[in-house]
Scaffold this motif. Structure first.
Motif, PDB file in Angstrom:
ATOM      1  N   GLU A 120       1.593  32.641   3.759  1.00  0.00           N
ATOM      2  CA  GLU A 120       1.486  33.764   2.824  1.00  0.00           C
ATOM      3  C   GLU A 120       0.474  34.802   3.314  1.00  0.00           C
ATOM      4  OE1 GLU A 120       0.711  32.498  -1.277  1.00  0.00           O
ATOM      5  OE2 GLU A 120       1.349  30.497  -0.640  1.00  0.00           O
ATOM      6  N   GLY A 121      -0.610  34.326   3.916  1.00  0.00           N
ATOM      7  CA  GLY A 121      -1.721  35.192   4.259  1.00  0.00           C
ATOM      8  C   GLY A 121      -1.548  36.030   5.507  1.00  0.00           C
ATOM      9  N   MET A 122      -0.847  35.512   6.503  1.00  0.00           N
ATOM     10  CA  MET A 122      -0.727  36.248   7.764  1.00  0.00           C
ATOM     11  C   MET A 122      -0.037  37.604   7.595  1.00  0.00           C
ATOM     12  SD  MET A 122      -2.481  34.833   9.971  1.00  0.00           S
ATOM     13  CE  MET A 122      -3.063  33.323  10.681  1.00  0.00           C
ATOM     14  N   PRO A 123       1.050  37.704   6.827  1.00  0.00           N
ATOM     15  CA  PRO A 123       1.628  39.044   6.623  1.00  0.00           C
ATOM     16  C   PRO A 123       0.663  39.986   5.889  1.00  0.00           C
ATOM     17  CG  PRO A 123       3.207  37.349   6.007  1.00  0.00           C
ATOM     18  CD  PRO A 123       1.904  36.653   6.258  1.00  0.00           C
ATOM     19  N   LEU A 124      -0.106  39.446   4.940  1.00  0.00           N
ATOM     20  CA  LEU A 124      -1.091  40.272   4.234  1.00  0.00           C
ATOM     21  C   LEU A 124      -2.192  40.717   5.187  1.00  0.00           C
ATOM     22  CD1 LEU A 124      -1.437  38.207   0.926  1.00  0.00           C
ATOM     23  CD2 LEU A 124      -0.155  40.334   1.270  1.00  0.00           C
ATOM     24  N   LEU A 125      -2.577  39.829   6.078  1.00  0.00           N
ATOM     25  CA  LEU A 125      -3.603  40.149   7.067  1.00  0.00           C
ATOM     26  C   LEU A 125      -3.123  41.247   8.015  1.00  0.00           C
ATOM     27  CD1 LEU A 125      -6.451  39.310   7.838  1.00  0.00           C
ATOM     28  CD2 LEU A 125      -5.475  37.539   9.290  1.00  0.00           C
ATOM     29  N   ALA A 126      -1.877  41.180   8.425  1.00  0.00           N
ATOM     30  CA  ALA A 126      -1.313  42.224   9.288  1.00  0.00           C
ATOM     31  C   ALA A 126      -1.276  43.564   8.558  1.00  0.00           C
ATOM     32  CB  ALA A 126       0.090  41.824   9.747  1.00  0.00           C
ATOM     33  N   GLU A 127      -0.921  43.534   7.294  1.00  0.00           N
ATOM     34  CA  GLU A 127      -0.901  44.768   6.497  1.00  0.00           C
ATOM     35  C   GLU A 127      -2.315  45.337   6.339  1.00  0.00           C
ATOM     36  OE1 GLU A 127       0.061  45.794   1.889  1.00  0.00           O
ATOM     37  OE2 GLU A 127       1.518  44.522   2.931  1.00  0.00           O
ATOM     38  N   ALA A 128      -3.282  44.461   6.119  1.00  0.00           N
ATOM     39  CA  ALA A 128      -4.679  44.905   5.981  1.00  0.00           C
ATOM     40  C   ALA A 128      -5.183  45.517   7.284  1.00  0.00           C
ATOM     41  CB  ALA A 128      -5.568  43.737   5.549  1.00  0.00           C
ATOM     42  N   GLU A 129      -4.788  44.942   8.405  1.00  0.00           N
ATOM     43  CA  GLU A 129      -5.181  45.499   9.715  1.00  0.00           C
ATOM     44  C   GLU A 129      -4.580  46.888   9.900  1.00  0.00           C
ATOM     45  OE1 GLU A 129      -6.189  46.557  13.601  1.00  0.00           O
ATOM     46  OE2 GLU A 129      -7.219  45.411  12.057  1.00  0.00           O
ATOM     47  N   SER A 130      -3.353  47.076   9.466  1.00  0.00           N
ATOM     48  CA  SER A 130      -2.730  48.399   9.563  1.00  0.00           C
ATOM     49  C   SER A 130      -3.484  49.422   8.725  1.00  0.00           C
ATOM     50  CB  SER A 130      -1.264  48.340   9.116  1.00  0.00           C
ATOM     51  OG  SER A 130      -0.516  47.581  10.022  1.00  0.00           O
ATOM     52  N   GLN A 131      -3.909  49.020   7.538  1.00  0.00           N
ATOM     53  CA  GLN A 131      -4.675  49.924   6.673  1.00  0.00           C
ATOM     54  C   GLN A 131      -6.033  50.235   7.303  1.00  0.00           C
ATOM     55  OE1 GLN A 131      -3.737  51.588   3.923  1.00  0.00           O
ATOM     56  NE2 GLN A 131      -5.735  52.579   4.001  1.00  0.00           N
ATOM     57  N   ARG A 132      -6.695  49.215   7.865  1.00  0.00           N
ATOM     58  CA  ARG A 132      -7.982  49.435   8.526  1.00  0.00           C
ATOM     59  C   ARG A 132      -7.817  50.388   9.701  1.00  0.00           C
ATOM     60  NH1 ARG A 132     -10.185  49.428  12.905  1.00  0.00           N
ATOM     61  NH2 ARG A 132      -8.345  48.466  13.798  1.00  0.00           N
ATOM     62  N   ALA A 133      -6.758  50.201  10.474  1.00  0.00           N
ATOM     63  CA  ALA A 133      -6.524  51.058  11.634  1.00  0.00           C
ATOM     64  C   ALA A 133      -6.303  52.507  11.206  1.00  0.00           C
ATOM     65  CB  ALA A 133      -5.337  50.549  12.438  1.00  0.00           C
ATOM     66  N   ALA A 134      -5.623  52.715  10.097  1.00  0.00           N
ATOM     67  CA  ALA A 134      -5.417  54.077   9.598  1.00  0.00           C
ATOM     68  C   ALA A 134      -6.748  54.704   9.173  1.00  0.00           C
ATOM     69  CB  ALA A 134      -4.434  54.068   8.424  1.00  0.00           C
ATOM     70  N   GLU A 135      -7.583  53.936   8.507  1.00  0.00           N
ATOM     71  CA  GLU A 135      -8.899  54.445   8.092  1.00  0.00           C
ATOM     72  C   GLU A 135      -9.803  54.697   9.301  1.00  0.00           C
ATOM     73  OE1 GLU A 135      -9.494  55.476   5.178  1.00  0.00           O
ATOM     74  OE2 GLU A 135      -7.929  54.480   4.009  1.00  0.00           O
ATOM     75  N   TRP A 136      -9.620  53.920  10.346  1.00  0.00           N
ATOM     76  CA  TRP A 136     -10.405  54.061  11.575  1.00  0.00           C
ATOM     77  C   TRP A 136     -10.281  55.461  12.167  1.00  0.00           C
ATOM     78  CZ3 TRP A 136     -14.318  52.690  14.242  1.00  0.00           C
ATOM     79  CH2 TRP A 136     -14.380  52.835  15.620  1.00  0.00           C
ATOM     80  N   GLU A 137      -9.083  56.006  12.107  1.00  0.00           N
ATOM     81  CA  GLU A 137      -8.866  57.342  12.661  1.00  0.00           C
ATOM     82  C   GLU A 137      -9.751  58.373  11.974  1.00  0.00           C
ATOM     83  OE1 GLU A 137      -7.138  57.757  15.463  1.00  0.00           O
ATOM     84  OE2 GLU A 137      -6.841  55.588  15.356  1.00  0.00           O
ATOM     85  N   SER A 138      -9.950  58.234  10.671  1.00  0.00           N
ATOM     86  CA  SER A 138     -10.833  59.154   9.943  1.00  0.00           C
ATOM     87  C   SER A 138     -12.289  58.966  10.363  1.00  0.00           C
ATOM     88  CB  SER A 138     -10.695  58.947   8.433  1.00  0.00           C
ATOM     89  OG  SER A 138      -9.392  59.274   8.017  1.00  0.00           O
ATOM     90  N   VAL A 139     -12.686  57.713  10.586  1.00  0.00           N
ATOM     91  CA  VAL A 139     -14.059  57.460  11.049  1.00  0.00           C
ATOM     92  C   VAL A 139     -14.277  58.145  12.395  1.00  0.00           C
ATOM     93  CG1 VAL A 139     -15.701  55.678  11.793  1.00  0.00           C
ATOM     94  CG2 VAL A 139     -14.300  55.308   9.755  1.00  0.00           C
ATOM     95  N   LEU A 140     -13.285  58.054  13.272  1.00  0.00           N
ATOM     96  CA  LEU A 140     -13.400  58.696  14.582  1.00  0.00           C
ATOM     97  C   LEU A 140     -13.541  60.214  14.460  1.00  0.00           C
ATOM     98  CD1 LEU A 140     -10.739  56.692  16.629  1.00  0.00           C
ATOM     99  CD2 LEU A 140     -13.233  56.578  16.873  1.00  0.00           C
ATOM    100  N   LEU A 141     -12.930  60.796  13.445  1.00  0.00           N
ATOM    101  CA  LEU A 141     -12.991  62.252  13.264  1.00  0.00           C
ATOM    102  C   LEU A 141     -14.320  62.731  12.704  1.00  0.00           C
ATOM    103  CD1 LEU A 141      -9.441  63.050  11.890  1.00  0.00           C
ATOM    104  CD2 LEU A 141     -10.418  63.833  14.040  1.00  0.00           C
ATOM    105  N   VAL A 142     -14.893  62.010  11.751  1.00  0.00           N
ATOM    106  CA  VAL A 142     -16.066  62.546  11.045  1.00  0.00           C
ATOM    107  C   VAL A 142     -17.366  61.815  11.353  1.00  0.00           C
ATOM    108  CG1 VAL A 142     -14.643  63.399   9.148  1.00  0.00           C
ATOM    109  CG2 VAL A 142     -15.757  61.171   8.928  1.00  0.00           C
ATOM    110  N   GLY A 143     -17.292  60.662  12.002  1.00  0.00           N
ATOM    111  CA  GLY A 143     -18.502  59.878  12.245  1.00  0.00           C
ATOM    112  C   GLY A 143     -19.288  60.360  13.441  1.00  0.00           C
ATOM    113  N   ASP A 144     -20.579  60.060  13.425  1.00  0.00           N
ATOM    114  CA  ASP A 144     -21.374  60.327  14.614  1.00  0.00           C
ATOM    115  C   ASP A 144     -21.221  59.136  15.565  1.00  0.00           C
ATOM    116  OD1 ASP A 144     -22.987  58.361  13.486  1.00  0.00           O
ATOM    117  OD2 ASP A 144     -24.832  59.503  13.651  1.00  0.00           O
ATOM    118  N   ALA A 145     -21.675  59.294  16.794  1.00  0.00           N
ATOM    119  CA  ALA A 145     -21.441  58.291  17.833  1.00  0.00           C
ATOM    120  C   ALA A 145     -22.003  56.922  17.465  1.00  0.00           C
ATOM    121  CB  ALA A 145     -22.020  58.769  19.163  1.00  0.00           C
TER     122      ALA A 145
END
Length: 165
Positions: free
Chosen positions: A65-90
């Motif tokens: 049950e958990g592995m598909p949820l984990l994959a979905e959570a990773e996809s959401q984290r990866a999408a949020e990561w792009e915003s961190v790359l845009l606005v975050g400092d080094a």
């Protein structure tokens, strides 16, 4: 002419201050969304780990049950990561990367399914230190002054020790 120049400089400062406030707000929202997305991913991995019999951290979640949820959570984290790359400092980006890499390490342990309890505990210590590093850098980048939040506790172990004492 002097009046025009003064008014122009005043308006320019006002515009810059408002722009900076908008970007501070965007960075805050971005860092918060990223932290929340990573926390969801971590909690799923911990719950799957609990189902494997690793150190008690939460309600068990069976891997099937958990592995598909984990994959979905990773996809959401990866999408949020792009915003961190845009606005975050080094420094904050580097700390965020370190945090998600330590969560990936916990995921790898969960995927392996057979882990020594000491390895599981050490992976969580590394993840906790990385998480604290992210929030320390994010607070600095946002200009938040004052003492940082206290370090993460060792609950439930500390709580159980209190009950026994």
């Amino acid at each position: 002419m002097a009046s025009y120049a003064t008014q122009h400089l005043t308006e320019r400062r006002k515009w810059k201050r408002q722009r900076d406030e908008r970007w501070d707000e965007k960075r805050f929202e971005t860092y918060a969304r990223y932290g929340n997305a990573l926390k969801v991913q971590l909690r799923l991995a911990q719950r799957i780990g609990t189902a494997h019999g690793f150190q008690e951290i939460g309600d068990p979640l069976e891997p099937v049950e958990g592995m598909p949820l984990l994959a979905e959570a990773e996809s959401q984290r990866a999408a949020e990561w792009e915003s961190v790359l845009l606005v975050g400092d080094a420094a904050t980006i580097a700390a965020a990367r370190r945090w998600h890499e330590t969560v990936w390490g916990i995921e790898l342990l969960v995927r392996d399914g057979h882990v020594e309890s000491e390895v599981w505990a050490n992976a969580h210590k590394l993840m906790t230190a990385a998480r604290e590093g992210f929030y320390r850098n994010a607070r600095r980048d946002l200009g938040i002054v004052g003492e940082p939040p206290p370090p993460s506790g060792a609950w439930p172990d500390d709580w159980r020790a209190e009950l026994s004492g």
